[in-house]
Design a protein around this motif. Sequence first.
Motif, PDB file in Angstrom:
ATOM      1  N   ILE A   1       0.846  -1.203   0.000  1.00  0.00           N
ATOM      2  CA  ILE A   1       0.000   0.000   0.000  1.00  0.00           C
ATOM      3  C   ILE A   1       0.875   1.245   0.000  1.00  0.00           C
ATOM      4  CG2 ILE A   1      -1.623   1.368   1.386  1.00  0.00           C
ATOM      5  CD1 ILE A   1      -2.827  -1.365   2.283  1.00  0.00           C
TER       6      ILE A   1
ATOM      7  N   LEU B   1       2.485   1.609  -3.456  1.00  0.00           N
ATOM      8  CA  LEU B   1       1.512   2.111  -4.430  1.00  0.00           C
ATOM      9  C   LEU B   1       1.277   3.610  -4.249  1.00  0.00           C
ATOM     10  CD1 LEU B   1      -1.051  -0.826  -4.262  1.00  0.00           C
ATOM     11  CD2 LEU B   1       0.258  -0.165  -6.286  1.00  0.00           C
ATOM     12  N   HIS B   2       1.162   4.026  -2.996  1.00  0.00           N
ATOM     13  CA  HIS B   2       0.933   5.444  -2.705  1.00  0.00           C
ATOM     14  C   HIS B   2       2.116   6.302  -3.151  1.00  0.00           C
ATOM     15  CE1 HIS B   2       0.988   8.960   0.180  1.00  0.00           C
ATOM     16  NE2 HIS B   2      -0.091   9.160  -0.548  1.00  0.00           N
TER      17      HIS B   2
ATOM     18  N   THR C   1       2.506   6.352  -7.047  1.00  0.00           N
ATOM     19  CA  THR C   1       1.468   7.165  -7.688  1.00  0.00           C
ATOM     20  C   THR C   1       1.737   8.647  -7.465  1.00  0.00           C
ATOM     21  OG1 THR C   1      -0.111   5.371  -7.334  1.00  0.00           O
ATOM     22  CG2 THR C   1      -1.020   7.528  -7.844  1.00  0.00           C
TER      23      THR C   1
ATOM     24  N   GLN D   1      -6.472   8.416  -6.936  1.00  0.00           N
ATOM     25  CA  GLN D   1      -5.883   7.172  -6.451  1.00  0.00           C
ATOM     26  C   GLN D   1      -4.858   7.449  -5.352  1.00  0.00           C
ATOM     27  OE1 GLN D   1      -6.661   4.017  -7.203  1.00  0.00           O
ATOM     28  NE2 GLN D   1      -8.301   4.811  -8.468  1.00  0.00           N
ATOM     29  N   SER D   2      -4.049   8.478  -5.543  1.00  0.00           N
ATOM     30  CA  SER D   2      -3.033   8.830  -4.551  1.00  0.00           C
ATOM     31  C   SER D   2      -3.680   9.214  -3.224  1.00  0.00           C
ATOM     32  CB  SER D   2      -2.166   9.970  -5.081  1.00  0.00           C
ATOM     33  OG  SER D   2      -1.194  10.335  -4.131  1.00  0.00           O
TER      34      SER D   2
ATOM     35  N   ASN E   1      -6.671   8.253  -2.115  1.00  0.00           N
ATOM     36  CA  ASN E   1      -7.234   7.041  -1.516  1.00  0.00           C
ATOM     37  C   ASN E   1      -6.138   6.165  -0.910  1.00  0.00           C
ATOM     38  OD1 ASN E   1      -9.747   7.905  -2.364  1.00  0.00           O
ATOM     39  ND2 ASN E   1      -9.807   6.571  -4.136  1.00  0.00           N
ATOM     40  N   LEU E   2      -5.052   5.999  -1.645  1.00  0.00           N
ATOM     41  CA  LEU E   2      -3.941   5.193  -1.133  1.00  0.00           C
ATOM     42  C   LEU E   2      -3.304   5.849   0.087  1.00  0.00           C
ATOM     43  CD1 LEU E   2      -2.394   4.174  -4.544  1.00  0.00           C
ATOM     44  CD2 LEU E   2      -3.294   2.586  -2.830  1.00  0.00           C
TER      45      LEU E   2
ATOM     46  N   CYS F   1      -5.305   4.997   3.063  1.00  0.00           N
ATOM     47  CA  CYS F   1      -5.015   3.618   3.492  1.00  0.00           C
ATOM     48  C   CYS F   1      -3.647   3.539   4.168  1.00  0.00           C
ATOM     49  CB  CYS F   1      -5.029   2.672   2.295  1.00  0.00           C
ATOM     50  SG  CYS F   1      -6.650   2.398   1.595  1.00  0.00           S
ATOM     51  N   ALA F   2      -2.655   4.186   3.558  1.00  0.00           N
ATOM     52  CA  ALA F   2      -1.290   4.138   4.094  1.00  0.00           C
ATOM     53  C   ALA F   2      -1.225   4.766   5.486  1.00  0.00           C
ATOM     54  CB  ALA F   2      -0.319   4.826   3.144  1.00  0.00           C
TER      55      ALA F   2
ATOM     56  N   ALA G   1      -1.406  -3.948  -7.448  1.00  0.00           N
ATOM     57  CA  ALA G   1      -2.704  -3.709  -6.806  1.00  0.00           C
ATOM     58  C   ALA G   1      -3.605  -4.933  -6.930  1.00  0.00           C
ATOM     59  CB  ALA G   1      -3.373  -2.486  -7.417  1.00  0.00           C
TER      60      ALA G   1
END
Length: 151
Positions: free
Chosen positions: A46, A49-50, A53, A84-85, A87-88, A91-92, A145
């Motif tokens: 996660i 990905l963050h 992005t 997306q960034s 949202n990630l 989460c992060a 992902a």
Amino acid sequence: MEDKKREEEESLLHKGGDFESDGVPFNGGLSALYRSVNSAMADDKITFLHVATKQIVRLLNNSNVTNTWDKTKLDNLLNVLNQQSTNLGDCAAQVPTRRSKYRKQLKKHFRSLKKFLIEMKYSKQSWEQIKKEVKRHLHRLLYLANTMVEY
């Protein structure tokens, strides 16, 4: 469900315009980095990905890119990537804070891309190389992902 994933991938990849298929000169350890993160824990994925992005958005948020790319498609791509960034990032923020070994490698890679653009004086050819590199990242990030679905 598989059709929806494929449709989202196609949509994301085409929002920045068509990509050329020539090789990209920015391989320096990137394949090993993606292989390494692929076998990492979910929270590291996660974070990766963050960060990736966010780095792509930072690279493409450049006034010189609009001279060579379709502005509407670029804006669409940046909007999707920013969402997306965000949202990630949410989460992060919920996973334990650790010093991600991947973060430093990713930032170094994206600094080299920025340096390449500067050295090439933001030429159309340099932006085409960057477009290819971004496409490679998006494919790999999408694959990463999709491995998260099991978690």
